[in-house]
Every structure is written in C-alpha cells, then in structure tokens.
Write a protein that holds these residues in place. Structure first.
Motif, PDB file in Angstrom:
ATOM      1  N   GLU A 103      -5.038   0.992   4.418  1.00  0.00           N
ATOM      2  CA  GLU A 103      -5.743   1.372   3.189  1.00  0.00           C
ATOM      3  C   GLU A 103      -6.688   2.534   3.432  1.00  0.00           C
ATOM      4  O   GLU A 103      -6.736   3.489   2.645  1.00  0.00           O
ATOM      5  CB  GLU A 103      -6.510   0.161   2.652  1.00  0.00           C
ATOM      6  N   SER A 104      -7.436   2.495   4.529  1.00  0.00           N
ATOM      7  CA  SER A 104      -8.425   3.537   4.785  1.00  0.00           C
ATOM      8  C   SER A 104      -7.791   4.846   5.250  1.00  0.00           C
ATOM      9  O   SER A 104      -8.416   5.905   5.170  1.00  0.00           O
ATOM     10  CB  SER A 104      -9.452   3.060   5.818  1.00  0.00           C
TER      11      SER A 104
ATOM     12  N   ASN B 256      -3.969  -4.099   7.441  1.00  0.00           N
ATOM     13  CA  ASN B 256      -4.066  -3.728   6.029  1.00  0.00           C
ATOM     14  C   ASN B 256      -5.275  -2.826   5.782  1.00  0.00           C
ATOM     15  O   ASN B 256      -5.197  -1.866   5.009  1.00  0.00           O
ATOM     16  CB  ASN B 256      -4.160  -4.979   5.160  1.00  0.00           C
TER      17      ASN B 256
ATOM     18  N   LYS C 167      -4.606   5.891   4.156  1.00  0.00           N
ATOM     19  CA  LYS C 167      -3.421   6.183   3.344  1.00  0.00           C
ATOM     20  C   LYS C 167      -3.373   7.608   2.811  1.00  0.00           C
ATOM     21  O   LYS C 167      -2.294   8.145   2.557  1.00  0.00           O
ATOM     22  CB  LYS C 167      -3.328   5.199   2.180  1.00  0.00           C
TER      23      LYS C 167
ATOM     24  N   ILE D 242       0.857  -1.184   0.000  1.00  0.00           N
ATOM     25  CA  ILE D 242       0.000   0.000   0.000  1.00  0.00           C
ATOM     26  C   ILE D 242       0.891   1.231   0.000  1.00  0.00           C
ATOM     27  O   ILE D 242       1.678   1.427   0.937  1.00  0.00           O
ATOM     28  CB  ILE D 242      -0.941   0.008   1.219  1.00  0.00           C
TER      29      ILE D 242
ATOM     30  N   THR E  56       1.805   4.657   0.791  1.00  0.00           N
ATOM     31  CA  THR E  56       1.377   5.707   1.721  1.00  0.00           C
ATOM     32  C   THR E  56       2.560   6.100   2.602  1.00  0.00           C
ATOM     33  O   THR E  56       3.466   5.293   2.842  1.00  0.00           O
ATOM     34  CB  THR E  56       0.222   5.216   2.615  1.00  0.00           C
TER      35      THR E  56
END
Length: 276
Positions: A247-248, A243, A250, A205, A207
C-alpha cells in the motif's frame, strides 16, 4: 547476561535490481527488527523489467557459506528461496537435516514476476523428495503450485485441492497464495497436517509494484517465527506487513517495469534479547 540479536538466515538468489531475492529478504529482516544473514545460491542480472541472466554459485561454495553461518551464528529461523540446481538441493538437505530445531520457510521460486523461468529441469522432483520434508512451511503462488502438482491452479477450489495434494508430498504445512487470481479480495490458504484449513483475506491493491512480494512474505514469516510466534500467527503478521508495504509503495516509480514494495514503511528497532 549476554545480549544477542535475533538472527534469521536467507538462502536465496541475488537480485541485482534490489527488489526480490536476497535483497528483499535482508530488507524484510531489518524492517522487522531481526539480524539478517545470507547464503547466496545464484546471482542474477535483472531489473524491474525482467531477468537477463542467471549465474549459479558452485555448490561447494554454497555449502561453505552455509556452514560458516551455522557454526558461528545459528539462526532462529531460515528462509529458502531460489534453489535452481539439483546439486544445491543435495547440499542444503544434507546439511539442514542436522538442524531440525530451526524452522524453515521454503518459497519455491520457479518463475519471476516477469514470467522468466528460474529453475533448472530436474530440480522440482528433488525438491519434493528431499527439501519438502525438512520445511516447516512452503509458500507457492498459483504458478508454482501448478508446477508442483502438474495441473492448473486457477480458482479457490483448485487452491484447496492443491494444498491437500501438496500436504501429501511430505510437506508439514503449505500456504497457497491466491494473489494471481486478481479478485477484489485476495485469499491465501494455510494447510497443516491434522489441522483445519485457515484462510487469510486481504483487499486487492492495484499497483504494478509487485516485484519481490513472494520473497518478502516468506522472509517475513521466517522473521516472525524467529521471534517465537506459532505458524498461523506468523502468517497473519507477515501478511499484514506485506500489505502495508504494498500500500505504501504502490505509487512509487522505481525503474520502468514492476517496482518493489516499500519494505521500510514502518521499521522496527533491531530486537536485542538477553540470555544467561
């Protein structure tokens, strides 16, 4: 019938910026439906850009915190993070050896995301000798695995070597985290005595918000263990949670450096169970 929460204890340092350490652990416990408790080993002056100062808590006060919790609200699992003084290792091991029924997840916090060293000289050898044998699982990243083994861990092959070598240091189980390889697929590998290695893969991911990722993973594993799950399942569920939090979160800007995860992207209600 008596109603109870599922208590989980974090023994770690405090992050004034709220992204890692005790703060990340409490958020994780709450997000996974557990009742969080703390023993603070150090306070730090830090933010998303780095660590400015560390103030060690006196060992006698650490022991007082620990006994206050253990005597009144025995945890179903314990997560240990920053242990940066030899005296703290002595306090923790002399006490926790009397509670072998409580699973312990030890995240050997040695270097911050910013690169700042967080552990005093002379502590590493004592961790290996006294704390490793008590831990159900240790969760080093590649930098920490290198500090513990004495050689660079910069490939999947080296991760396999380090995992086996750490098992030989009286560890019951080791989770080597491969996130620092920055490959398209992140691989973490679980090593257990007399068990086949188990690999957990996840998509990389992109970020900058990685502050507290290791703290969050180890505290999530502890929370899932506290619910009665076996270790391999606990690692799987904890990785899925991390994860999702990455993701939420980033694209969220928190501070000017490495921001935190979104711990509450999918919170669970606090779990209450009944017993006679």
């Amino acid at each position: 019938m008596v109603k109870k929460y599922i208590p989980v204890l974090s023994i770690a340092g405090s992050d004034s910026g709220g992204g890692a350490g005790i703060q990340a652990d409490l958020k994780t416990f709450a997000a996974l439906g557990c009742y969080g408790m703390t023993v603070i080993t150090a306070t730090t002056a830090q933010n998303t850009q780095g660590v400015r100062d560390i103030f060690p808590i006196p060992p006698r006060h650490i022991e007082a915190q620990l006994m206050a919790v253990l005597e009144d609200i025995p945890p179903k699992a314990i997560k240990i993070g920053m242990v940066n003084q030899p005296e703290v290792v002595e306090v923790l091991t002399s006490t926790l050896k009397n509670f072998p029924q409580i699973p312990i997840v030890f995240d050997p916090v040695m270097v911050a995301t910013s690169g700042d060293r967080l552990i005093a000289e002379g502590t590493v050898a004592l961790l290996k000798e006294k704390l490793f044998p008590l831990a159900t699982l240790i969760t080093p990243n590649l930098d920490e695995a290198a500090m513990l083994t004495g050689y660079e861990v910069d490939s999947v092959n080296k991760m396999h070597q380090a995992g086996k070598d750490l098992l030989n240091m009286q560890c019951q189980a080791v989770l080597i985290k491969g996130g620092h390889l920055n490959t398209p697929v992140i691989q973490d590998i679980l090593f257990q005595k007399e068990m086949p290695e188990q690999s957990y893969e996840s998509t990389y991911i992109k970020t900058k918000n990685l502050h507290g990722t290791g703290c969050t993973l180890s505290s999530a594993i502890a929370a899932v263990l506290a619910k009665g799950n076996p270790l391999p399942k606990a690692v799987e569920m904890a990785k899925n949670y991390v994860n999702g939090a990455l993701e939420s979160g980033k694209d969220v800007n928190t501070g000017q450096g490495n921001g935190p995860l979104n711990h509450f992207y999918n919170p669970q209600k606090q779990i209450i169970y009944e017993m006679d």
